[in-house]
Design an enzyme around this catalytic site. Structure first.
Site, PDB file in Angstrom:
ATOM      1  N   SER A 140       5.808  -5.098   7.464  1.00  0.00           N
ATOM      2  CA  SER A 140       4.969  -4.107   8.159  1.00  0.00           C
ATOM      3  C   SER A 140       5.434  -3.994   9.594  1.00  0.00           C
ATOM      4  CB  SER A 140       3.503  -4.567   8.134  1.00  0.00           C
ATOM      5  OG  SER A 140       2.720  -3.800   9.021  1.00  0.00           O
ATOM      6  N   TYR A 153      -2.699 -11.184   9.824  1.00  0.00           N
ATOM      7  CA  TYR A 153      -1.895 -10.254   9.007  1.00  0.00           C
ATOM      8  C   TYR A 153      -0.488 -10.112   9.600  1.00  0.00           C
ATOM      9  CZ  TYR A 153      -0.420  -5.898   6.763  1.00  0.00           C
ATOM     10  OH  TYR A 153       0.287  -4.948   6.069  1.00  0.00           O
TER      11      TYR A 153
HETATM   12  N1  LIG Z   1      -0.726   1.088   4.109  1.00  0.00           N
HETATM   13  C1  LIG Z   1      -0.153   0.742   5.237  1.00  0.00           C
HETATM   14  O1  LIG Z   1      -0.363   1.376   6.288  1.00  0.00           O
HETATM   15  C2  LIG Z   1       0.813  -0.416   5.256  1.00  0.00           C
HETATM   16  C3  LIG Z   1       1.666  -0.521   6.369  1.00  0.00           C
HETATM   17  C4  LIG Z   1       2.611  -1.540   6.381  1.00  0.00           C
HETATM   18  C5  LIG Z   1       2.719  -2.407   5.319  1.00  0.00           C
HETATM   19  N2  LIG Z   1       1.867  -2.286   4.247  1.00  0.00           N
HETATM   20  C6  LIG Z   1       2.069  -3.203   3.139  1.00  0.00           C
HETATM   21  O2  LIG Z   1       2.378  -2.430   2.001  1.00  0.00           O
HETATM   22  C7  LIG Z   1       2.128  -3.192   0.825  1.00  0.00           C
HETATM   23  C8  LIG Z   1       1.383  -2.336  -0.198  1.00  0.00           C
HETATM   24  O3  LIG Z   1       0.092  -2.021   0.315  1.00  0.00           O
HETATM   25  P1  LIG Z   1      -0.559  -0.561   0.168  1.00  0.00           P
HETATM   26  O4  LIG Z   1      -0.695  -0.022   1.544  1.00  0.00           O
HETATM   27  O5  LIG Z   1       0.153   0.225  -0.856  1.00  0.00           O
HETATM   28  O6  LIG Z   1      -2.041  -0.963  -0.285  1.00  0.00           O
HETATM   29  P2  LIG Z   1      -2.879  -0.710  -1.634  1.00  0.00           P
HETATM   30  O7  LIG Z   1      -2.898   0.733  -1.995  1.00  0.00           O
HETATM   31  O8  LIG Z   1      -4.173  -1.410  -1.393  1.00  0.00           O
HETATM   32  O9  LIG Z   1      -2.044  -1.472  -2.755  1.00  0.00           O
HETATM   33  C9  LIG Z   1      -1.998  -2.857  -2.842  1.00  0.00           C
HETATM   34  C10 LIG Z   1      -1.460  -3.228  -4.213  1.00  0.00           C
HETATM   35  O10 LIG Z   1      -1.287  -4.647  -4.263  1.00  0.00           O
HETATM   36  C11 LIG Z   1      -1.992  -5.158  -5.383  1.00  0.00           C
HETATM   37  N3  LIG Z   1      -2.438  -6.510  -5.064  1.00  0.00           N
HETATM   38  C12 LIG Z   1      -3.311  -6.932  -4.136  1.00  0.00           C
HETATM   39  N4  LIG Z   1      -3.429  -8.265  -4.173  1.00  0.00           N
HETATM   40  C13 LIG Z   1      -2.601  -8.689  -5.175  1.00  0.00           C
HETATM   41  C14 LIG Z   1      -2.285  -9.951  -5.707  1.00  0.00           C
HETATM   42  N5  LIG Z   1      -2.864 -11.075  -5.272  1.00  0.00           N
HETATM   43  N6  LIG Z   1      -1.392 -10.023  -6.724  1.00  0.00           N
HETATM   44  C15 LIG Z   1      -0.821  -8.905  -7.226  1.00  0.00           C
HETATM   45  N7  LIG Z   1      -1.079  -7.676  -6.747  1.00  0.00           N
HETATM   46  C16 LIG Z   1      -1.967  -7.579  -5.730  1.00  0.00           C
HETATM   47  C17 LIG Z   1      -3.121  -4.173  -5.640  1.00  0.00           C
HETATM   48  O11 LIG Z   1      -3.575  -4.176  -6.992  1.00  0.00           O
HETATM   49  P3  LIG Z   1      -4.689  -5.208  -7.559  1.00  0.00           P
HETATM   50  O12 LIG Z   1      -5.779  -5.251  -6.521  1.00  0.00           O
HETATM   51  O13 LIG Z   1      -5.105  -4.628  -8.858  1.00  0.00           O
HETATM   52  O14 LIG Z   1      -3.989  -6.521  -7.724  1.00  0.00           O
HETATM   53  C18 LIG Z   1      -2.397  -2.857  -5.354  1.00  0.00           C
HETATM   54  O15 LIG Z   1      -1.628  -2.477  -6.468  1.00  0.00           O
HETATM   55  C19 LIG Z   1       1.364  -4.433   1.299  1.00  0.00           C
HETATM   56  O16 LIG Z   1       2.247  -5.538   1.344  1.00  0.00           O
HETATM   57  C20 LIG Z   1       0.926  -4.057   2.698  1.00  0.00           C
HETATM   58  O17 LIG Z   1       0.741  -5.195   3.507  1.00  0.00           O
HETATM   59  C21 LIG Z   1       0.918  -1.306   4.203  1.00  0.00           C
END
Ligand SMILES: NC(=O)c1ccc[n+]([C@@H]2O[C@H](COP(=O)([O-])OP(=O)(O)OC[C@H]3O[C@@H](n4cnc5c(N)ncnc54)[C@H](OP(=O)(O)O)[C@@H]3O)[C@@H](O)[C@H]2O)c1
Length: 242
Positions: A140, A153
């Site tokens: 991130s 985080y």
């Molecule tokens: N959105 C942003 O602005 C942003 C920015 C920078 C980085 N990120 C990073 O991007 C990545 C994806 O996040 P996202 O933004 O796409 O959020 P999201 O839409 O909430 O997706 C998160 C995904 O991870 C899964 N997950 C959560 N805990 C888990 C676990 N213990 N084991 C396996 N799967 C798990 C969730 O499904 P289940 O709950 O069904 O397991 C879901 O499929 C993360 O690493 C996040 O830190 C996000």
């Protein structure tokens, strides 16, 4: 060759992971989806298949080493190989340190750091045996710019960056390692934030957020480089993000 890889993706049931799975499957890659929610996994995997893509899925909690190993074993048993592992799953219950939400700290360490480590542990022997592979982790921009409320985080994402850079150096010549640093992306990630002020701040950020497909395009770009070219790190953020 583009569109011919076997790709396992954690957190593939929503947000970036879902977009990565759909984007890669649409061009012919075989995708293996992991997450904890069965219905959401089946929905994404089913829709990929209905669109003519190749997908399979397995319930996976990345905080559990045995489940990450099982996801990789399932991939190899199904397709005979694993070309790319995308360690995308992440937990973001952010908040100020003095809220003492220590269970949330532990969750972020378990999912964001240990979850990536369990991925490395699972793929290393497979990639070594194949003589090739590509490990991609989603960190991130928080790893690079710490703001109040995001200390833990940001710390977990900085750890991911350090671990992946160490991995890249250790396996140079054997397989590729890429770390992505996305900024604000339009996903469900703010849903688990308890702190009202931070949720409002994130909602404001959502107005400028980039679509998760932007991250998927960068994953495809990194995969598509010739085997001799390893994209180490990519930072991508909305143009409006300061
Ligand atoms: N959105 C942003 O602005 C942003 C920015 C920078 C980085 N990120 C990073 O991007 C990545 C994806 O996040 P996202 O933004 O796409 O959020 P999201 O839409 O909430 O997706 C998160 C995904 O991870 C899964 N997950 C959560 N805990 C888990 C676990 N213990 N084991 C396996 N799967 C798990 C969730 O499904 P289940 O709950 O069904 O397991 C879901 O499929 C993360 O690493 C996040 O830190 C996000």
């Amino acid at each position: 060759m583009q569109g011919s890889k076997v790709v396992a993706i954690t957190g593939a049931s929503s947000g970036m992971g879902e977009a990565i799975a759909r984007t890669l499957a649409a061009r012919g890659d075989r995708v293996v989806l992991g997450a904890r929610g069965e219905a959401a996994l089946a929905r994404v995997g089913g829709e990929i298949r209905a669109a003519g893509g190749e997908a399979t899925w397995r319930l996976t909690d990345v905080a559990r080493r045995d489940e990450v190993s099982a996801l990789v074993a399932h991939t190899v048993a199904t397709y005979g190989r694993l070309d790319v592992f995308v360690a995308n799953a992440g937990a973001m219950p952010i908040g100020p340190l003095d809220a003492l939400a220590v269970d949330d700290w532990e969750l972020m360490v378990d999912v964001n750091i240990k979850g990536v480590l369990w991925g490395i542990a699972a793929v290393l022997p497979v990639f070594r045996a194949q003589g090739s592979g590509h490990f991609i982790a989603v960190a991130s921009t928080a790893a690079r710019k710490v703001v109040p409320g995001m200390a833990v985080y940001a710390g977990t994402k900085a750890a991911v960056a350090a671990i992946c850079e160490g991995l890249r150096q250790e396996v140079a010549g054997e397989f590729r390692v890429t770390t992505l640093f996305p900024g604000y992306t339009a996903t469900n990630f703010a849903d688990h934030v308890r702190d009202d002020g931070l949720r409002a701040q994130l909602a404001a950020g959502a107005a400028i957020a980039m679509p998760p497909e932007a991250v998927a395009a960068v994953v495809a770009f990194a995969i598509d480089q010739p085997e001799g070219v390893s994209i180490g790190e990519i930072v991508l953020r909305p143009t409006a993000q300061g």
